[in-house]
Design an enzyme around this catalytic site. Structure first.
Site, PDB file in Angstrom:
ATOM      1  N   ASP A 211       0.905  -1.189   0.014  1.00 17.61           N
ATOM      2  CA  ASP A 211       0.219   0.152  -0.046  1.00 17.61           C
ATOM      3  C   ASP A 211       0.909   1.194  -0.022  1.00 17.61           C
ATOM      4  OD1 ASP A 211      -2.986   0.924   0.525  1.00 17.61           O
ATOM      5  OD2 ASP A 211      -1.841   2.064   1.844  1.00 17.61           O
TER       6      ASP A 211
ATOM      7  N   TYR B 264      -2.298  11.235   2.140  1.00 20.68           N
ATOM      8  CA  TYR B 264      -3.028  11.466   1.122  1.00 20.68           C
ATOM      9  C   TYR B 264      -3.272  12.987   0.622  1.00 20.68           C
ATOM     10  CZ  TYR B 264      -4.668   6.627   1.457  1.00 20.68           C
ATOM     11  OH  TYR B 264      -4.744   5.259   1.529  1.00 20.68           O
TER      12      TYR B 264
ATOM     13  N   HIS C  32      -6.437  -7.069  -1.369  1.00 20.29           N
ATOM     14  CA  HIS C  32      -5.488  -5.891  -1.050  1.00 20.29           C
ATOM     15  C   HIS C  32      -4.488  -6.344   0.055  1.00 20.29           C
ATOM     16  CE1 HIS C  32      -3.871  -1.887  -1.138  1.00 20.29           C
ATOM     17  NE2 HIS C  32      -3.930  -1.650   0.320  1.00 20.29           N
TER      18      HIS C  32
END
Length: 288
Positions: free
Chosen positions: A104, A211, A267
């Site tokens: 990730d 982010y 994931h």
């Protein structure tokens, strides 16, 4: 043999990171870089396996997470700073080179290191995150990927994402991992560890600021080009956040790349299929 998990606080790049270490002190160094919304514990299935194979394993809480420092400015979470944190860990360890394995957001940092500091890396393994240039194109041209990446845009809002993440005992965070993984992958005891990490002062904002920094500085960051060092890509095809075709496109950006798909995994493949993932990682690390 079971190795003791050593908890250290290491100074690097002007901050202090909490780093879990295990394995022979003289062993080759492997860094395990977690992603969102995890912390070192996300590598619980890999730490002992790598240590038993003779590696010295460092699994940091990256900046903004769990017990590591949490700078308050969004600019402090730019990818260059995140990468510099890891280079600092290599320096503290007294290692000119290391193997880096990332999942990730940790994989995003790994891509950056491989592109900008290949001389500090023996090889890298990437779990379920595409090459930055591939992801950038997908977010501009692939509607299915844009839909899957809705949370990236939501996280650009002030304060509201934090409120949503914290409400009802971190229901958003618990749903982000348990709702997108195989049943039983994250036990009640696991999620208790996660919620304790999320409850650390400043942690939720620190995690989300990764982010925000990426979105605000996308053009200034620069897109890494082709990767020259060996790259091992492992990809769960049932990823709720990323299209599986991005893995093949990322492979094409690597001069020495290999890709293995896990047809059933999501994931969170390293926690769903740890034995298979560990076997492939060790084969890759032990290759001449």
């Amino acid at each position: 043999m079971t190795f003791t998990l050593e908890h250290h606080h290491v100074s690097t790049n002007g901050i202090r990171l909490h780093v879990v270490q295990c394995g022979p002190v003289s062993g080759p160094l492997v860094l395990l870089l977690h992603g969102f919304p995890e912390f070192w514990y996300g590598w619980r299935h890999q730490l002992q396996a790598l240590a038993a194979a003779g590696y010295r394993v460092w699994a940091p809480d990256q900046r903004g997470y769990n017990l590591s420092d949490k700078p308050t400015r969004v600019a402090d979470y730019r990818i260059g700073q995140l990468g510099a944190d890891m280079l600092g860990l290599l320096d503290v360890a007294g290692q000119e080179k290391a193997v880096v394995i990332g999942h990730d957001w940790g994989a995003a940092v790994t891509w950056w290191l491989a592109a900008h500091y290949p001389e500090r890396l023996h090889r890298v393994a990437i779990l379920n995150v595409p090459h930055p240039a591939v992801l950038g194109r997908a977010l501009r041209r692939t509607p299915r990927q844009v839909v899957k990446s809705w949370y990236i845009f939501f996280f650009q809002l002030p304060w509201l994402p934090e409120q949503l993440f914290r409400r009802r005992g971190f229901r958003f965070g618990r749903g982000a991992v348990r709702g997108t993984s195989w049943p039983g992958t994250f036990t009640t005891a696991d999620l208790r560890m996660y919620t304790e990490a999320w409850a650390q002062p400043g942690a939720v904002t620190g995690m989300i600021n990764w982010y925000r920094a990426a979105f605000r500085n996308a053009r200034q960051t620069g897109r890494p080009g082709r990767i020259a060092i060996p790259v091992r890509l492992l990809w769960g095809k049932q990823d709720a956040f990323l299209e599986p075709g991005l893995a093949q496109l990322s492979l094409e950006m690597c001069e020495q790349g290999e890709l293995t798909y896990f047809d059933r995994a999501t994931h969170w493949l390293h926690q769903e299929e740890p034995a298979a993932v560990n076997k492939l990682l060790l084969e890759f690390l032990q290759r001449p």
